[in-house]
Design an enzyme around this catalytic site. Structure first.
Site, PDB file in Angstrom:
ATOM      1  N   ASP A 225       2.167  -4.791  11.827  1.00 21.85           N
ATOM      2  CA  ASP A 225       3.166  -3.981  11.146  1.00 21.85           C
ATOM      3  C   ASP A 225       2.570  -2.635  10.706  1.00 21.85           C
ATOM      4  O   ASP A 225       1.415  -2.565  10.292  1.00 21.85           O
ATOM      5  CB  ASP A 225       3.624  -4.762   9.899  1.00 21.85           C
ATOM      6  CG  ASP A 225       4.712  -4.058   9.113  1.00 21.85           C
ATOM      7  OD1 ASP A 225       5.841  -4.022   9.600  1.00 21.85           O
ATOM      8  OD2 ASP A 225       4.416  -3.543   8.014  1.00 21.85           O
ATOM      9  N   GLU A 297       3.157  -2.010  16.064  1.00 15.08           N
ATOM     10  CA  GLU A 297       4.337  -1.246  15.673  1.00 15.08           C
ATOM     11  C   GLU A 297       3.915   0.144  15.220  1.00 15.08           C
ATOM     12  O   GLU A 297       3.271   0.298  14.181  1.00 15.08           O
ATOM     13  CB  GLU A 297       5.080  -1.925  14.516  1.00 15.08           C
ATOM     14  CG  GLU A 297       6.404  -1.237  14.200  1.00 15.08           C
ATOM     15  CD  GLU A 297       6.685  -1.030  12.720  1.00 15.08           C
ATOM     16  OE1 GLU A 297       5.753  -1.070  11.894  1.00 15.08           O
ATOM     17  OE2 GLU A 297       7.858  -0.790  12.396  1.00 15.08           O
TER      18      GLU A 297
HETATM   19  C1  NOJ Z   1       7.813  -2.025   9.247  1.00 15.44           C
HETATM   20  C2  NOJ Z   1       8.776  -3.169   9.228  1.00 15.44           C
HETATM   21  O1  NOJ Z   1       9.344  -3.302  10.501  1.00 15.44           O
HETATM   22  C3  NOJ Z   1       9.816  -2.874   8.162  1.00 15.44           C
HETATM   23  O2  NOJ Z   1      10.871  -3.790   8.203  1.00 15.44           O
HETATM   24  C4  NOJ Z   1       9.119  -2.878   6.835  1.00 15.44           C
HETATM   25  O3  NOJ Z   1      10.035  -2.505   5.826  1.00 15.44           O
HETATM   26  C5  NOJ Z   1       7.950  -1.884   6.830  1.00 15.44           C
HETATM   27  N1  NOJ Z   1       7.126  -1.994   7.995  1.00 15.44           N
HETATM   28  C6  NOJ Z   1       7.071  -2.120   5.638  1.00 15.44           C
HETATM   29  O4  NOJ Z   1       6.334  -3.293   5.827  1.00 15.44           O
END
Ligand code: NOJ
Length: 570
Positions: A225, A297
């Site tokens: 993430d 991501e």
């Molecule tokens: C990316 C995640 O996909 C999202 O849903 C989240 O709010 C943020 N990172 C913070 O962790």
């Protein structure tokens, strides 16, 4: 990736009969993101859970999935729906227990499905024990998070101002004052999500232990993430530089007020990814089994993605997400898609021999709501026909749309996270309770797995058909063997050709609202092509049937029609 050379002995001498690229499982894998709150509720409390997922895992095999990625299932106060973790090595009771997770993994392994977990290393919850210890400056945890005294406030003697002008992704200062510790802490996201300090080796160790904990339980990899946000710039004297104003807004509270040049894409991030990749590769060497993978991501430029994948000396994430196609909407045409595909293939495929295609996730408006009913099947077919991995967000395979926002909605992202539509019963078969944590989308009576299973050209069956083709030998032939080409035939029609020596397929997708005489769009050589093609896949817009035959110069396409044609003779 490695190449297997198939050799044949002919008249006593070794001759190369063919060169076959053999890909590792993830390279052309079909990934499926489950949002656990919304996939299947086993205990009737209106919230999805692990037992529910286990119950329904076979469905993923039915639709051709290789691996499922679960959004966070860890212990969390749910300030950001699980992306605020208070215990990285336990399951939140909402979702079940560690035993439930083990049962899920066991079931997945028994049916040949890989399981990927969400790994959220940038921050924890403020309720995490590590943060509490850090607030109390407990031994070993003092510098676990990013703390700073702040600046003296010239207007209010004795008061403090944040160390820099940084604005968090969820708006407001990235710095929050902590009364107890009498310092500011950094949070790139919510104030309930304090950022770890990756300049502290102890944090690296803690994160590797988290990875090891789940690897030992048997997971097949992680989706990392918020990769872009892992480090912030700090000067040698310990100060943090202000970010320049973007000039695009006067609202000093919104994240776009400043350009995030010191809080995103810092060079140390790349090294961190290489560290985690090495850890996973070593784990495989020591423990055997299939490759454990990293998805990353990061909404960043291709320059950064290139680095995230590897730099020639080190390898990074196996699949840094390709988010280009998340900008597809109802006005996108064949030339736009050609551009997106070219961007990735020309650079990332050429350099890393890796591709992946994403059109949605839990942070975005659903693709069927973006492109509309007419184009949703086209998108599923085109994605599956491209080389590399597909990453399907749950519900895309049946064309689920965003739910309506009844009343004020502070975080519109949740509108794309509604309960999965299994059937036309109570709560669409997601839960036995009529009260689900988010309402079921209005169209569930028509848009659901049960009904679509029975309709030949339903979104579900088109998805299944295209995923099946994706895993045929022809679709597995790689570009360097001449098994892939693509392009816009005009503004409306996009074409992909897959396969060569192991069968040839032609995917034609009409983005436009008018009839296209395809024969007229082909080159002379193609017009003269006497080969017969057979319709191998049609969507609901098509006027053709599977098995019907046609020559290239005879093809007409109706608006939004998408077909896959198989060459059947020479
Ligand atoms: C990316 C995640 O996909 C999202 O849903 C989240 O709010 C943020 N990172 C913070 O962790």
């Amino acid at each position: 990736m490695f190449k297997i050379i198939l050799a044949a002995f002919i008249c006593g001498s070794l001759s190369l009969s063919s060169v076959v690229s053999k890909s590792d499982w993830w390279e052309d894998g079909s990934f499926y993101q489950i949002y656990p709150r919304s996939w299947k509720d086993s205990d009737g409390n209106g919230i999805g859970d692990l037992k529910g997922i286990t119950e329904k895992l076979e469905y993923l095999k039915e639709i051709g999935i290789t691996a499922t990625w679960l959004s966070p299932i860890f212990q969390s106060p749910m300030a950001d729906n699980g992306y605020d973790i208070s215990n990285f090595t336990n399951i939140d009771p909402i979702f079940g227990t560690l035993e439930d997770f083990d049962a899920l993994l066991k079931k997945a392994k028994s049916i040949g499905l890989k399981v990927i977990l969400d790994f959220v290393p940038n921050h924890s919850s403020d309720e995490c024990e590590w943060f509490q210890k850090s607030v109390n400056r407990e031994d070993g945890y003092d510098d676990f998070y990013v703390w700073d005294d702040g600046k003296d406030d010239p207007m209010n003697p004795g008061k403090k101002l944040p160390p820099s002008n940084w604005i968090s992704i969820f708006n407001g200062s990235m710095w929050e004052w902590n009364e107890k510790r009498q310092q500011f802490y950094l949070h790139q996201f919510l104030k309930e999500q304090p950022d770890f300090n990756f300049r502290n080796p102890k944090v690296h160790t803690a994160m590797l232990e988290v990875l090891k904990f789940w690897l030992d339980r048997g997971v097949d990899g992680f989706r990392i993430d918020a990769v872009t946000h892992m480090y912030e710039k700090i000067y040698e004297n310990g100060t943090y530089p202000d970010e320049p104003l973007s000039g695009t807004t006067n609202d000093s509270n919104t994240q776009h007020y400043v350009k995030h040049i010191y809080t995103q894409e810092q060079y140390e991030t790349v090294e961190l990814l290489y560290e985690w990749r090495e850890f996973l590769d070593d784990y495989k060497k020591q423990n055997g089994g299939d490759t454990r993978i990293l998805l990353a991501e990061a909404y960043v430029s291709l320059d950064s993605i290139d680095q995230y994948a590897g730099n020639g000396t080190h390898l990074g994430a196996h699949l840094p997400f390709n988010f280009d196609l998340t900008s597809i909407n109802a006005t996108s045409d064949a030339r736009d898609v050609e551009g997106f595909v070219h961007n990735w293939m020309d650079r990332m495929w050429t350099k890393h021999q890796m591709a992946n295609w994403v059109v949605g996730n839990h942070d975005l408006k659903r693709i069927a709501s973006r492109v509309g009913d007419d184009l949703k099947d086209l998108v599923n077919v085109v994605l599956a026909a491209l080389p590399g991995a597909t990453i399907t967000y749950y519900g895309e395979e049946i064309g689920m749309v965003n739910v309506d926002c009844n009343g004020p909605c502070s975080d519109t992202r949740i509108l794309g996270r509604s309960p999965f539509q299994w059937n036309d019963g109570i709560s669409a078969g997601f839960s036995s309770s009529p009260n689900t944590w988010l309402p079921v989308a209005h169209n569930y009576k028509k848009v659901n797995v049960k009904i679509q299973r029975g309709v030949a050209s339903s979104t579900l069956n088109v998805f299944k058909g295209s995923q099946k083709l994706k895993h045929t030998a022809a679709f597995k032939e790689f570009k360097d063997e001449g098994g892939f080409s693509y392009g816009a035939l005009n503004d409306n029609v996009f074409q992909i050709i897959r396969g060569k020596s192991r069968g040839e397929y032609r995917v034609l997708a009409n983005f436009g609202n008018k009839v296209e005489n395809i024969g007229q769009l082909f080159t002379k050589a193609m017009k003269d092509d006497k080969n017969i093609y057979e319709y191998a896949l049609v969507t609901s817009h098509s006027t053709h049937r599977i098995g019907e035959r046609v020559k290239l110069n005879e093809i007409f396409m109706v608006p939004y029609e998408t077909v896959v044609l198989k060459k059947i003779n020479n």
